[in-house]
Design a protein around this motif. Structure first.
Motif, PDB file in Angstrom:
ATOM      1  N   THR A   1       0.875  -1.182   0.000  1.00 48.65           N
ATOM      2  CA  THR A   1       0.000   0.000   0.000  1.00 48.65           C
ATOM      3  C   THR A   1       0.910   1.230   0.000  1.00 48.65           C
ATOM      4  N   GLY A   2       0.427   2.320  -0.584  1.00 47.59           N
ATOM      5  CA  GLY A   2       1.300   3.498  -0.721  1.00 47.59           C
ATOM      6  C   GLY A   2       2.381   3.237  -1.753  1.00 47.59           C
ATOM      7  N   SER A   3       2.106   2.290  -2.660  1.00 43.74           N
ATOM      8  CA  SER A   3       3.134   1.781  -3.577  1.00 43.74           C
ATOM      9  C   SER A   3       3.602   2.806  -4.602  1.00 43.74           C
ATOM     10  N   ASN A   4       2.782   3.791  -4.892  1.00 40.71           N
ATOM     11  CA  ASN A   4       3.190   4.769  -5.914  1.00 40.71           C
ATOM     12  C   ASN A   4       3.957   5.945  -5.306  1.00 40.71           C
ATOM     13  N   GLY A   5       4.081   5.972  -3.986  1.00 42.08           N
ATOM     14  CA  GLY A   5       4.749   7.097  -3.325  1.00 42.08           C
ATOM     15  C   GLY A   5       6.267   6.961  -3.360  1.00 42.08           C
ATOM     16  N   PHE A   6       6.931   7.868  -2.672  1.00 43.39           N
ATOM     17  CA  PHE A   6       8.398   7.925  -2.645  1.00 43.39           C
ATOM     18  C   PHE A   6       8.998   6.618  -2.105  1.00 43.39           C
ATOM     19  N   ILE A   7       8.635   6.265  -0.882  1.00 34.63           N
ATOM     20  CA  ILE A   7       9.226   5.054  -0.284  1.00 34.63           C
ATOM     21  C   ILE A   7       8.603   3.800  -0.906  1.00 34.63           C
ATOM     22  N   GLY A   8       7.283   3.850  -1.105  1.00 33.34           N
ATOM     23  CA  GLY A   8       6.566   2.686  -1.635  1.00 33.34           C
ATOM     24  C   GLY A   8       7.134   2.233  -2.977  1.00 33.34           C
TER      25      GLY A   8
ATOM     26  N   VAL B   1      -3.316   0.932  -5.450  1.00 34.55           N
ATOM     27  CA  VAL B   1      -3.331   2.365  -5.786  1.00 34.55           C
ATOM     28  C   VAL B   1      -4.780   2.849  -5.843  1.00 34.55           C
ATOM     29  N   ARG B   2      -4.898   4.179  -5.922  1.00 33.74           N
ATOM     30  CA  ARG B   2      -6.236   4.751  -6.048  1.00 33.74           C
ATOM     31  C   ARG B   2      -6.418   5.298  -7.459  1.00 33.74           C
ATOM     32  N   LYS B   3      -7.672   5.539  -7.825  1.00 27.13           N
ATOM     33  CA  LYS B   3      -7.956   6.080  -9.172  1.00 27.13           C
ATOM     34  C   LYS B   3      -7.216   7.395  -9.387  1.00 27.13           C
ATOM     35  N   THR B   4      -7.001   8.122  -8.282  1.00 27.00           N
ATOM     36  CA  THR B   4      -6.379   9.447  -8.399  1.00 27.00           C
ATOM     37  C   THR B   4      -4.846   9.386  -8.271  1.00 27.00           C
ATOM     38  N   SER B   5      -4.278   8.211  -8.007  1.00 27.49           N
ATOM     39  CA  SER B   5      -2.834   8.119  -7.734  1.00 27.49           C
ATOM     40  C   SER B   5      -1.998   8.449  -8.967  1.00 27.49           C
ATOM     41  N   ASP B   6      -0.884   9.105  -8.737  1.00 26.63           N
ATOM     42  CA  ASP B   6       0.086   9.386  -9.805  1.00 26.63           C
ATOM     43  C   ASP B   6       0.965   8.127  -9.943  1.00 26.63           C
TER      44      ASP B   6
ATOM     45  N   HIS C   1       2.532  -2.151   4.530  1.00 31.15           N
ATOM     46  CA  HIS C   1       1.530  -1.078   4.625  1.00 31.15           C
ATOM     47  C   HIS C   1       2.232   0.265   4.804  1.00 31.15           C
ATOM     48  N   LEU C   2       2.311   1.010   3.694  1.00 29.00           N
ATOM     49  CA  LEU C   2       2.999   2.308   3.716  1.00 29.00           C
ATOM     50  C   LEU C   2       2.050   3.473   3.488  1.00 29.00           C
ATOM     51  N   ALA C   3       0.827   3.187   3.060  1.00 25.78           N
ATOM     52  CA  ALA C   3      -0.096   4.288   2.774  1.00 25.78           C
ATOM     53  C   ALA C   3      -0.350   5.079   4.048  1.00 25.78           C
TER      54      ALA C   3
ATOM     55  N   VAL D   1       4.765   0.628   8.137  1.00 27.05           N
ATOM     56  CA  VAL D   1       5.724   1.725   8.198  1.00 27.05           C
ATOM     57  C   VAL D   1       5.102   2.885   8.963  1.00 27.05           C
ATOM     58  N   SER D   2       5.586   3.042  10.191  1.00 19.60           N
ATOM     59  CA  SER D   2       5.123   4.116  11.064  1.00 19.60           C
ATOM     60  C   SER D   2       6.071   5.290  10.889  1.00 19.60           C
ATOM     61  N   SER D   3       6.527   5.898  11.965  1.00 22.75           N
ATOM     62  CA  SER D   3       7.435   7.041  11.856  1.00 22.75           C
ATOM     63  C   SER D   3       8.142   7.263  13.186  1.00 22.75           C
TER      64      SER D   3
ATOM     65  N   LEU E   1       0.204  15.741  16.046  1.00 23.49           N
ATOM     66  CA  LEU E   1      -0.998  14.963  15.691  1.00 23.49           C
ATOM     67  C   LEU E   1      -0.595  13.799  14.789  1.00 23.49           C
ATOM     68  N   TYR E   2       0.342  14.077  13.886  1.00 25.31           N
ATOM     69  CA  TYR E   2       0.839  13.025  12.982  1.00 25.31           C
ATOM     70  C   TYR E   2       1.429  11.879  13.803  1.00 25.31           C
ATOM     71  N   GLY E   3       2.318  12.220  14.743  1.00 25.77           N
ATOM     72  CA  GLY E   3       2.968  11.194  15.561  1.00 25.77           C
ATOM     73  C   GLY E   3       1.952  10.413  16.389  1.00 25.77           C
TER      74      GLY E   3
ATOM     75  N   SER F   1      -1.184   9.913  15.677  1.00 22.64           N
ATOM     76  CA  SER F   1      -1.994   9.032  14.819  1.00 22.64           C
ATOM     77  C   SER F   1      -1.183   7.789  14.426  1.00 22.64           C
ATOM     78  N   LYS F   2       0.105   7.950  14.186  1.00 26.56           N
ATOM     79  CA  LYS F   2       0.937   6.795  13.846  1.00 26.56           C
ATOM     80  C   LYS F   2       1.041   5.844  15.049  1.00 26.56           C
ATOM     81  N   LEU F   3       1.144   6.419  16.253  1.00 30.22           N
ATOM     82  CA  LEU F   3       1.249   5.573  17.449  1.00 30.22           C
ATOM     83  C   LEU F   3      -0.044   4.772  17.661  1.00 30.22           C
TER      84      LEU F   3
ATOM     85  N   SER G   1      13.875  10.984   9.179  1.00 24.14           N
ATOM     86  CA  SER G   1      13.756  11.654   7.877  1.00 24.14           C
ATOM     87  C   SER G   1      14.357  10.769   6.796  1.00 24.14           C
ATOM     88  N   VAL G   2      13.608  10.576   5.745  1.00 22.22           N
ATOM     89  CA  VAL G   2      14.058   9.707   4.654  1.00 22.22           C
ATOM     90  C   VAL G   2      14.388  10.596   3.452  1.00 22.22           C
ATOM     91  N   TYR G   3      15.517  10.326   2.820  1.00 21.56           N
ATOM     92  CA  TYR G   3      15.876  11.102   1.642  1.00 21.56           C
ATOM     93  C   TYR G   3      16.285  10.155   0.525  1.00 21.56           C
TER      94      TYR G   3
HETATM   95  N1  LIG Z   1       9.230  10.384   3.807  1.00 23.80           N
HETATM   96  C1  LIG Z   1       9.627  10.357   5.059  1.00 23.80           C
HETATM   97  O1  LIG Z   1      10.590  11.059   5.440  1.00 23.80           O
HETATM   98  C2  LIG Z   1       8.928   9.466   6.058  1.00 23.80           C
HETATM   99  C3  LIG Z   1       9.480   9.373   7.358  1.00 23.80           C
HETATM  100  C4  LIG Z   1       8.847   8.539   8.287  1.00 23.80           C
HETATM  101  C5  LIG Z   1       7.730   7.813   7.926  1.00 23.80           C
HETATM  102  N2  LIG Z   1       7.204   7.934   6.667  1.00 23.80           N
HETATM  103  C6  LIG Z   1       6.006   7.128   6.343  1.00 23.80           C
HETATM  104  O2  LIG Z   1       6.265   6.332   5.193  1.00 23.80           O
HETATM  105  C7  LIG Z   1       5.072   6.151   4.428  1.00 23.80           C
HETATM  106  C8  LIG Z   1       5.333   6.516   2.993  1.00 23.80           C
HETATM  107  O3  LIG Z   1       5.770   7.869   2.955  1.00 23.80           O
HETATM  108  P1  LIG Z   1       6.263   8.590   1.624  1.00 23.80           P
HETATM  109  O4  LIG Z   1       7.267   9.596   2.022  1.00 23.80           O
HETATM  110  O5  LIG Z   1       6.564   7.580   0.593  1.00 23.80           O
HETATM  111  O6  LIG Z   1       4.930   9.375   1.255  1.00 23.80           O
HETATM  112  P2  LIG Z   1       4.230   9.693  -0.142  1.00 23.80           P
HETATM  113  O7  LIG Z   1       5.220   9.730  -1.261  1.00 23.80           O
HETATM  114  O8  LIG Z   1       3.381  10.894   0.129  1.00 23.80           O
HETATM  115  O9  LIG Z   1       3.284   8.448  -0.329  1.00 23.80           O
HETATM  116  C9  LIG Z   1       2.137   8.242   0.440  1.00 23.80           C
HETATM  117  C10 LIG Z   1       1.374   7.113  -0.180  1.00 23.80           C
HETATM  118  O10 LIG Z   1       0.238   6.815   0.645  1.00 23.80           O
HETATM  119  C11 LIG Z   1      -0.896   6.732  -0.197  1.00 23.80           C
HETATM  120  N3  LIG Z   1      -2.135   7.018   0.553  1.00 23.80           N
HETATM  121  C12 LIG Z   1      -2.354   8.043   1.391  1.00 23.80           C
HETATM  122  N4  LIG Z   1      -3.602   7.960   1.897  1.00 23.80           N
HETATM  123  C13 LIG Z   1      -4.157   6.836   1.363  1.00 23.80           C
HETATM  124  C14 LIG Z   1      -5.433   6.200   1.469  1.00 23.80           C
HETATM  125  N5  LIG Z   1      -6.399   6.705   2.235  1.00 23.80           N
HETATM  126  N6  LIG Z   1      -5.667   5.067   0.769  1.00 23.80           N
HETATM  127  C15 LIG Z   1      -4.717   4.560  -0.034  1.00 23.80           C
HETATM  128  N7  LIG Z   1      -3.484   5.109  -0.189  1.00 23.80           N
HETATM  129  C16 LIG Z   1      -3.224   6.244   0.492  1.00 23.80           C
HETATM  130  C17 LIG Z   1      -0.634   7.747  -1.297  1.00 23.80           C
HETATM  131  O11 LIG Z   1      -1.475   7.508  -2.388  1.00 23.80           O
HETATM  132  P3  LIG Z   1      -1.879   8.684  -3.408  1.00 23.80           P
HETATM  133  O12 LIG Z   1      -0.671   8.931  -4.261  1.00 23.80           O
HETATM  134  O13 LIG Z   1      -3.036   8.148  -4.136  1.00 23.80           O
HETATM  135  O14 LIG Z   1      -2.224   9.878  -2.566  1.00 23.80           O
HETATM  136  C18 LIG Z   1       0.849   7.450  -1.567  1.00 23.80           C
HETATM  137  O15 LIG Z   1       0.965   6.294  -2.357  1.00 23.80           O
HETATM  138  C19 LIG Z   1       3.989   7.000   5.095  1.00 23.80           C
HETATM  139  O16 LIG Z   1       3.191   6.148   5.883  1.00 23.80           O
HETATM  140  C20 LIG Z   1       4.795   7.971   5.970  1.00 23.80           C
HETATM  141  O17 LIG Z   1       4.061   8.330   7.116  1.00 23.80           O
HETATM  142  C21 LIG Z   1       7.785   8.735   5.728  1.00 23.80           C
END
Ligand SMILES: NC(=O)c1ccc[n+]([C@@H]2O[C@H](COP(=O)([O-])OP(=O)(O)OC[C@H]3O[C@@H](n4cnc5c(N)ncnc54)[C@H](OP(=O)(O)O)[C@@H]3O)[C@@H](O)[C@H]2O)c1
Length: 326
Positions: free
Chosen positions: A6-13, A31-36, A70-72, A111-113, A137-139, A141-143, A165-167
């Protein structure tokens, strides 16, 4: 081996998806219909349009899946309710669906934070044994989502990863810092002495995978970070060196950040969008240190970060330049 991300189209995913493919896994991308989908399009994966709000839609997929990553989640939201919906409710729905439809031997990694654990106590890196003290609030909700995963782990394999922080390539958050330095201004918050842990996305996905493979990871929380400690002064120097620029250092006092975040919040409320800089983010920025220890991950998962910050930044900047982001 078949994995669902989940969250597969994002940066880490998307980076995790590539790593799983390199391991010979068959990968299903939720992915979702709106996902890039730009990062997934060149890959040999199956994209599944599903919604974490309707667990029933995942029944068929989960039945035939060995691993679930589960990364979404949402890192920026307008209010507590939106964080809850994006991080807690989605996790609950997915776990309920796994409970109902998945094979008993399926492995789950959440994947929490680092934000779930909170800032470092005193001057030392926080460990998993320290009581969680989220300050945003973010922290929080993750907890809350972690608690659900821990309950689930009492009868199924489930592990929790807390990245700092992930880069790396595809990241847009740290890009803003590079972009500003590239234009000649290097912002430094407070006195610039805050120390942080960081991790390159390729090291992170290796660790996430290990948590699905190592039996002892069940019911465990892991901070996955690089070995180095950096303060913002040193990071600023490194950014300038990597870009081969001499940007002006702009010290931003916390009172100014407070003021900007208040204006930002108001503008975001009017536009009905999450504020990029809100009081939650400012509170996180004001903490003395955000260091975490990767000792448990090293001992239990055999996790070994391979990319230090200096070569990691060079590789990231090369990628930003090739892609036209810088
Ligand atoms: N980047 C960091 O520095 C960092 C650090 C600690 C933890 N994290 C955690 O790592 C995970 C991935 O982060 P990222 O940086 O890769 O973020 P990202 O690029 O913004 O990706 C987030 C992903 O989650 C999906 N998503 C969000 N809400 C959703 C929902 N309701 N249903 C289905 N998919 C949903 C997004 O889909 P859409 O594209 O459709 O919106 C996207 O694929 C997150 O859980 C984040 O909290 C990230």
């Amino acid at each position: 081996m078949r994995a669902l991300v989940t969250g597969s189209n994002g940066f880490i995913g998307s980076t995790l998806v590539e790593y799983l493919l390199s391991k010979g896994s068959e990968v299903l991308c939720l992915v979702r219909k709106t996902s890039d989908l730009r990062w997934l399009q060149p890959l040999a994966v199956k994209t599944i349009y599903g919604d974490l709000r309707s667990p029933e839609s995942l029944a068929q997929v989960l039945k035939k899946t060995d691993l679930v990553f589960h990364l979404a989640g949402v890192t920026k939201a307008r209010d507590a309710q939106a964080y809850f919906a994006g991080n807690v409710q989605t996790t609950k729905n997915l776990l309920d669906a796994c409970e109902k439809f998945s094979p008993a031997e399926q492995k789950f990694v959440f994947v929490s934070s680092q934000a779930a654990g909170g800032p470092s106590p005193d001057d030392r890196p926080i460990t998993e044994a320290d009581p969680a003290n989220p300050i945003s609030l973010y922290g929080r909700s993750k907890l809350q989502a972690e608690d659900l995963v821990l309950k689930y782990s009492q009868h199924r394999h489930a592990a929790i990863i807390r990245p700092p922080s992930v880069y790396g390539p595809r990241d847009r958050d740290i890009l803003t810092y590079f972009a500003s330095a590239n234009r000649g201004i290097l912002p430094l918050l407070g006195d610039g002495r805050q120390k942080i842990s960081m991790i390159h996305v390729e090291d992170l996905v290796r660790g996430i995978f290990l948590a699905s493979q190592v039996k002892e990871a069940n019911g465990r929380v892991y901070y996955l970070s690089g070995d180095e400690e950096w303060n913002w002064h040193a990071i600023g120097d490194l950014v300038a060196r990597t870009l081969n620029k001499k940007p002006i250092r702009l010290f931003i006092p916390f009172w100014l950040l407070d003021a900007v975040s208040a204006v930002n919040r108001l503008a975001a409320a009017i536009k009905k969008r999450p504020a990029l800089l809100n009081s939650d983010k400012v509170r996180e920025m004001k903490q003395p240190n955000w260091l975490c220890s990767n000792a448990r991950a090293k001992a239990e998962l055999t996790f070994r970060p391979q990319i230090e910050l200096e070569p990691g930044f060079r590789q990231t900047v090369d990628w930003y330049r090739r892609t036209g982001w810088l």
